[in-house]
Design a protein around this motif. Structure first.
Motif, mmCIF file in Angstrom:
data_model
loop_
_atom_site.group_PDB
_atom_site.id
_atom_site.type_symbol
_atom_site.label_atom_id
_atom_site.label_comp_id
_atom_site.label_asym_id
_atom_site.label_seq_id
_atom_site.Cartn_x
_atom_site.Cartn_y
_atom_site.Cartn_z
ATOM 1 N N ASN A 1 50.308 17.260 -24.936
ATOM 2 C CA ASN A 1 51.631 17.515 -25.492
ATOM 3 C C ASN A 1 52.467 16.243 -25.595
ATOM 4 O OD1 ASN A 1 51.431 20.325 -26.044
ATOM 5 N ND2 ASN A 1 51.600 20.736 -23.852
ATOM 6 N N PHE A 2 52.305 15.317 -24.666
ATOM 7 C CA PHE A 2 52.950 14.013 -24.808
ATOM 8 C C PHE A 2 52.398 13.294 -26.028
ATOM 9 C CE2 PHE A 2 54.371 14.221 -20.298
ATOM 10 C CZ PHE A 2 55.695 13.857 -20.505
ATOM 11 N N ALA A 3 51.088 13.375 -26.207
ATOM 12 C CA ALA A 3 50.481 12.756 -27.380
ATOM 13 C C ALA A 3 51.014 13.376 -28.659
ATOM 14 C CB ALA A 3 48.957 12.897 -27.310
ATOM 15 N N GLY A 4 51.106 14.699 -28.662
ATOM 16 C CA GLY A 4 51.573 15.391 -29.862
ATOM 17 C C GLY A 4 53.014 15.084 -30.204
ATOM 18 N N HIS A 5 53.832 14.855 -29.186
ATOM 19 C CA HIS A 5 55.260 14.643 -29.419
ATOM 20 C C HIS A 5 55.605 13.198 -29.757
ATOM 21 C CE1 HIS A 5 59.493 15.687 -29.233
ATOM 22 N NE2 HIS A 5 59.706 14.647 -28.445
ATOM 23 N N TYR A 6 54.901 12.234 -29.133
ATOM 24 C CA TYR A 6 55.307 10.830 -29.268
ATOM 25 C C TYR A 6 54.371 9.971 -30.125
ATOM 26 C CZ TYR A 6 58.682 11.773 -25.565
ATOM 27 O OH TYR A 6 59.725 12.285 -24.828
ATOM 28 N N ALA A 7 53.140 10.411 -30.333
ATOM 29 C CA ALA A 7 52.182 9.569 -31.064
ATOM 30 C C ALA A 7 52.243 9.823 -32.566
ATOM 31 C CB ALA A 7 50.768 9.807 -30.546
ATOM 32 N N ASP B 1 49.754 17.044 -36.115
ATOM 33 C CA ASP B 1 49.631 18.358 -36.752
ATOM 34 C C ASP B 1 48.176 18.703 -37.046
ATOM 35 O OD1 ASP B 1 52.321 18.949 -36.702
ATOM 36 O OD2 ASP B 1 52.716 18.175 -38.717
ATOM 37 N N GLU B 2 47.375 17.688 -37.347
ATOM 38 C CA GLU B 2 45.961 17.937 -37.641
ATOM 39 C C GLU B 2 45.150 18.198 -36.375
ATOM 40 O OE1 GLU B 2 45.419 15.214 -41.696
ATOM 41 O OE2 GLU B 2 45.309 14.269 -39.713
ATOM 42 N N ILE B 3 45.516 17.544 -35.267
ATOM 43 C CA ILE B 3 44.748 17.658 -34.029
ATOM 44 C C ILE B 3 45.213 18.825 -33.165
ATOM 45 C CG2 ILE B 3 44.017 16.458 -31.934
ATOM 46 C CD1 ILE B 3 42.906 15.309 -34.582
ATOM 47 N N LEU B 4 46.520 19.083 -33.146
ATOM 48 C CA LEU B 4 47.036 20.167 -32.313
ATOM 49 C C LEU B 4 46.858 21.509 -33.017
ATOM 50 C CD1 LEU B 4 48.284 17.757 -30.707
ATOM 51 C CD2 LEU B 4 50.148 19.314 -30.130
ATOM 52 N N THR B 5 45.627 21.976 -32.994
ATOM 53 C CA THR B 5 45.305 23.313 -33.483
ATOM 54 C C THR B 5 44.451 24.003 -32.425
ATOM 55 O OG1 THR B 5 43.199 22.748 -34.567
ATOM 56 C CG2 THR B 5 45.238 22.402 -35.849
ATOM 57 N N GLN C 1 45.739 27.558 -26.923
ATOM 58 C CA GLN C 1 46.534 28.143 -27.996
ATOM 59 C C GLN C 1 47.693 27.207 -28.299
ATOM 60 O OE1 GLN C 1 48.202 31.991 -27.163
ATOM 61 N NE2 GLN C 1 48.977 32.277 -29.243
ATOM 62 N N VAL C 2 47.883 26.900 -29.559
ATOM 63 C CA VAL C 2 48.988 26.035 -29.978
ATOM 64 C C VAL C 2 50.115 26.919 -30.496
ATOM 65 C CG1 VAL C 2 49.716 24.191 -31.533
ATOM 66 C CG2 VAL C 2 47.426 24.134 -30.517
ATOM 67 N N VAL C 3 51.293 26.741 -29.887
ATOM 68 C CA VAL C 3 52.451 27.558 -30.258
ATOM 69 C C VAL C 3 53.545 26.645 -30.807
ATOM 70 C CG1 VAL C 3 51.910 29.292 -28.521
ATOM 71 C CG2 VAL C 3 53.465 27.403 -27.943
ATOM 72 N N ALA C 4 54.485 27.240 -31.503
ATOM 73 C CA ALA C 4 55.603 26.483 -32.061
ATOM 74 C C ALA C 4 56.620 26.198 -30.959
ATOM 75 C CB ALA C 4 56.254 27.249 -33.195
ATOM 76 N N GLY C 5 56.900 24.902 -30.743
ATOM 77 C CA GLY C 5 57.913 24.506 -29.775
ATOM 78 C C GLY C 5 59.182 24.067 -30.476
#
Length: 251
Positions: free
Chosen positions: A197-203, A221-225, A238-242
């Motif tokens: 989640n740190f990777a998804g938010h900052y990278a 967006d491509e990796i967080l599925t 499971q990837v949810v909308a934050g």
């Protein structure tokens, strides 16, 4: 750009890294993620020439990592490993000054001192610059090591799990400062992270490593599925909308 072509490191008949073919674009933050033992840190240390490769080639900004002189490579790429243990008692400023060694060879100029001060200020360490490392909290000490790397003033910065031993607040603070370094200082940062989640938010990009190979590379967006993360980590995700983008939930 960082370019890996056919890179391989063999440890035994059962354990190997690669072959890896990967191109990391210039600019922004690229996060290396994956299960424990996947080869993330090994890959990073090979890029930084702290570990030799058995096959293939690695180039950074067009320079062959294996053949470029150390003094020249140290002005192109800097690396911070997990094992940061200085036996000699050092102040924050003394530690950060080590980043200037490729230029000063230990004889600091006024320009070096200014760069050191800017790195200390950038990591919010000014009030602590004369404190000894063993007098700091884990988060403060980690910021000091990152300031040392930034003071080297290389375009490419490699960081191996800089969030280790940091609590949530200090982890967020560190990632915000690295985001600023990428945007305001123009650094290309490659970072090993455990928290997807740190990777998804900052990278800007995420490189997923598994069993010594790069298995996915793309935007958050491509990796967080669900499908990609479940396959990479071998556990249901499971990837949810934050509130600020997708969040991975393990169950």
């Amino acid at each position: 750009m960082i370019s890996l072509t056919g890179v391989r490191k063999d440890y035994s008949t059962e354990v190997a890294i690669g072959p890896v073919d990967l191109q990391i674009p210039e600019g922004g933050i690229t996060a290396l993620v994956g299960p424990n033992g996947a080869g993330k840190s090994t890959l990073l240390t090979m890029i930084g020439r702290l570990l030799g490769i058995d096959e293939g080639s690695i180039e950074i900004a067009g320079c062959d990592v294996a053949s470029t002189a150390s003094k020249d490579l140290a002005r192109i790429v800097s690396i911070l490993r997990q094992e940061n243990h200085f036996i000699t008692r050092l102040t924050v400023r003394q530690l950060v000054s080590f980043g200037r060694f490729p230029y000063s060879k230990g004889r600091l100029t006024r320009a070096d001192e200014e760069i050191i001060s800017r790195a200390i200020d950038f990591l919010d360490l000014t009030a602590l610059e004369n404190r000894y490392l063993d007098q700091l909290s884990g988060g403060q000490r980690q910021r000091a090591y990152v300031a040392m790397v930034l003071s080297q003033e290389t375009e490419y910065v490699l960081l191996d799990e800089p969030l280790n031993n940091l609590d949530m607040r200090h982890s967020v603070q560190m990632m915000k400062q690295l985001r600023r370094a990428a945007e305001e200082l123009g650094r290309t940062i490659v970072i090993v992270l455990h928290d997807i989640n740190f990777a998804g938010h900052y990278a800007d990009r995420i490189c997923a490593v598994k069993d010594g190979r790069v298995v996915e590379f793309g935007t958050p967006d491509e990796i967080l599925t669900d499908e990609v993360l479940t396959r990479v980590f071998d556990t249901p995700v499971q990837v949810v909308a934050g509130p600020n983008g997708p969040l991975a939930v393990y169950y």
